[in-house]
Design a protein around this motif. Structure first.
Motif, mmCIF file in Angstrom:
data_model
loop_
_atom_site.group_PDB
_atom_site.id
_atom_site.type_symbol
_atom_site.label_atom_id
_atom_site.label_comp_id
_atom_site.label_asym_id
_atom_site.label_seq_id
_atom_site.Cartn_x
_atom_site.Cartn_y
_atom_site.Cartn_z
ATOM 1 N N ARG A 36 48.830 38.032 31.480
ATOM 2 C CA ARG A 36 47.321 37.157 31.416
ATOM 3 C C ARG A 36 46.821 37.118 32.871
ATOM 4 N NH1 ARG A 36 49.316 34.266 27.160
ATOM 5 N NH2 ARG A 36 49.860 32.312 28.425
ATOM 6 N N ALA A 37 47.801 36.375 33.796
ATOM 7 C CA ALA A 37 47.159 36.436 35.152
ATOM 8 C C ALA A 37 47.051 37.500 35.892
ATOM 9 C CB ALA A 37 48.459 35.426 35.873
ATOM 10 N N ALA A 38 47.925 38.544 35.627
ATOM 11 C CA ALA A 38 47.664 40.060 36.508
ATOM 12 C C ALA A 38 46.252 40.516 35.794
ATOM 13 C CB ALA A 38 48.695 40.936 35.961
ATOM 14 N N SER A 39 46.000 40.324 34.640
ATOM 15 C CA SER A 39 44.729 40.995 33.894
ATOM 16 C C SER A 39 43.434 40.172 34.464
ATOM 17 C CB SER A 39 44.840 40.795 32.405
ATOM 18 O OG SER A 39 45.707 41.729 32.099
ATOM 19 N N LEU A 45 38.940 41.577 40.861
ATOM 20 C CA LEU A 45 38.667 42.466 41.884
ATOM 21 C C LEU A 45 37.861 43.232 41.327
ATOM 22 C CD1 LEU A 45 42.509 43.001 42.946
ATOM 23 C CD2 LEU A 45 40.790 41.819 44.084
ATOM 24 N N ARG A 46 37.818 43.732 39.978
ATOM 25 C CA ARG A 46 36.585 44.770 39.473
ATOM 26 C C ARG A 46 35.355 44.120 39.731
ATOM 27 N NH1 ARG A 46 40.540 45.940 35.823
ATOM 28 N NH2 ARG A 46 39.580 44.421 34.469
ATOM 29 N N ARG A 47 35.149 42.835 39.398
ATOM 30 C CA ARG A 47 33.811 42.224 39.538
ATOM 31 C C ARG A 47 33.335 42.125 40.731
ATOM 32 N NH1 ARG A 47 36.076 39.260 35.504
ATOM 33 N NH2 ARG A 47 36.585 37.567 36.929
ATOM 34 N N ALA A 50 36.194 46.171 43.821
ATOM 35 C CA ALA A 50 37.000 47.059 43.917
ATOM 36 C C ALA A 50 37.460 48.122 42.377
ATOM 37 C CB ALA A 50 38.409 46.312 43.890
ATOM 38 N N SER A 51 37.837 49.217 43.028
ATOM 39 C CA SER A 51 37.846 50.212 41.848
ATOM 40 C C SER A 51 39.455 50.921 41.680
ATOM 41 C CB SER A 51 36.994 51.392 41.918
ATOM 42 O OG SER A 51 37.197 52.043 43.219
ATOM 43 N N ALA A 52 39.672 51.578 40.905
ATOM 44 C CA ALA A 52 41.104 52.001 40.700
ATOM 45 C C ALA A 52 41.503 53.134 42.182
ATOM 46 C CB ALA A 52 41.118 52.947 39.622
ATOM 47 N N GLY A 53 42.499 52.693 42.720
ATOM 48 C CA GLY A 53 43.163 53.502 44.037
ATOM 49 C C GLY A 53 42.475 52.906 45.131
ATOM 50 N N ALA A 54 41.697 51.652 45.111
ATOM 51 C CA ALA A 54 41.091 51.032 46.363
ATOM 52 C C ALA A 54 42.301 50.311 46.893
ATOM 53 C CB ALA A 54 40.218 50.073 45.807
#
Length: 70
Positions: A36-39, A45-47, A50-54
């Motif tokens: 839960r904490a990682a999600s 980060l997404r908001r 940040a995107s995948a691979g950033a």
């Protein structure tokens, strides 16, 4: 190489109440709490764009929260 997020997610499915992380001197998280904490951290980060691979810099102490961010 196995990704830490996959370990947390699989552990949360198999052993949600078992300790995933214990830090000497105090602090622990179950697999479900770690997942839960990682999600939640990934969502922040997404908001913030940040995107995948950033590539990001992470500055944190040796606490269970570090593993959630890792």
């Amino acid at each position: 190489m196995t990704r830490l997020d996959l370990i947390a997610a699989r552990g949360a499915e198999r052993w949600p109440d078992k300790p995933a992380i214990a830090v000497p001197g105090g602090g622990s998280m179950t697999y479900a709490e770690l997942d839960r904490a990682a999600s939640a951290f990934a969502g922040v980060l997404r908001r913030r764009g940040a995107s995948a691979g950033a590539r990001l810099v992470l500055a944190n102490c040796n606490t269970p929260a570090f593993f959630a961010a890792f």
